[in-house]
Motif scaffolding. Sequence first.
Motif, short mmCIF file in Angstrom:
data_model
loop_
_atom_site.label_atom_id
_atom_site.label_comp_id
_atom_site.label_asym_id
_atom_site.label_seq_id
_atom_site.Cartn_x
_atom_site.Cartn_y
_atom_site.Cartn_z
N ASP A 287 -22.93 110.57 -20.09
CA ASP A 287 -22.39 109.64 -21.09
C ASP A 287 -23.48 108.84 -21.80
O ASP A 287 -23.28 108.40 -22.93
N LYS A 309 -18.07 115.40 -15.71
CA LYS A 309 -17.61 115.40 -17.10
C LYS A 309 -18.22 116.57 -17.87
O LYS A 309 -18.96 116.38 -18.86
N ASP A 312 -17.30 116.78 -21.61
CA ASP A 312 -18.08 115.87 -22.45
C ASP A 312 -19.46 116.45 -22.74
O ASP A 312 -19.97 116.35 -23.87
N LYS A 316 -20.76 117.34 -26.50
CA LYS A 316 -21.94 116.64 -27.01
C LYS A 316 -23.11 117.59 -27.25
O LYS A 316 -24.15 117.17 -27.75
#
Length: 382
Positions: A287, A309, A312, A316
């Motif tokens: 993150d 994650k 994610d 990204k």
Amino acid sequence: MRAMVYRGPYRVRVDEKPDPVIEHPNDAIVRVELAAICGSDLHLYHGLLPDTRVGHTFGHEFIGRVEQVGSSVERLQVGDRVMVPFNIFCGSCWFCVRGLISNCHNVNANATAAGGIYGYSHTAGGYDGGQAERVRVPFADVGPTVIPEWLHDEDALMLTDAFSTGYFGAQLGDIADGDTVAVFGAGPVGLAAARSAWLMGAGRVIVIDHLEYRLAKARELAFAETVNFAEHDDVVVLMKRLTDHRGADVAIDAVGAEADGNLLQHVTGAKLKLQGGSPIALNWAIDSVRKGGTVSVMGAYGPIFSAVKFGDAVNKGLTIRTNQAPVKRQWPRLFEHIRAGYLSPRDMITHRIPLDQIPEAYHLFSAKLDGCIKPVIVPPTD
């Protein structure tokens, strides 16, 4: 011989064990002169890794003097003082010849990925480790290296795992000139990764932890900015604020599997902090890094029951690079840096403790008492 032996979670002692013997012509027997306790040893100490058997001797960081060699050993002689990488590898399998010595195919019948590791449960081959007076060293012609005369013994010891692994973690980050590098965890590996990041061109290094004495060491040893995540509601939001709301270019997970807590916390993910177990640190790294950035993971991971994650990371466009450090591959360059005065790995050592006091050493390190960052074990002398 005297050796540390495992008796169950949070229970270790020093006891008499039979001296190791030559089991294969490629073996050597090394009398240990210095050993260390690694943060990943705490995973064993806490009972978090499967197949950690009663009677096993831990310790994958050690240096010592060769006492015996097998009939096929050609590069070592009795009396040589050697530093031994934590990886056990054959040097000739498909993986070894391609430089993947931490993934050797011939030294661990119990796993399909990891190679052999000294003193790291039977999931890593069941080899006894170096927290003892003596240790058997397989494939003695390809693993150990004679300690250069100019190299300090404690620097050599730190290169057998902790500092080499941190350096490798910075390598995995593929750091470009001027990059902002976030390092999660200020233990020995994190400190080494943070210091090494500068050598690879980092323009900014930020270390995240929750223990002030370790963050102070990060400022002193690694010249890093520091963040105490316990003082902030959301460390990810803070990292975005610190990086013009883009995120770090590189994030290094130097935490690995849970190094503090119990199995229930690991399985349920109930303690949602760095000290409560991964993948919390790994998710923070995912993150906190910018889109298109790189996440480096070189910590010791066992089974993970909580969700990573990964979606994610995909969305990204992150590059995630991982492995157990191929320690010996890092030594030539690290030797150059140490000899030039750029690095002093022994500066991370905080405690030197006799082998007979190793139960106290484990408690000190596990409970994070007395500012303990890296304890070294000094075996008894005759």
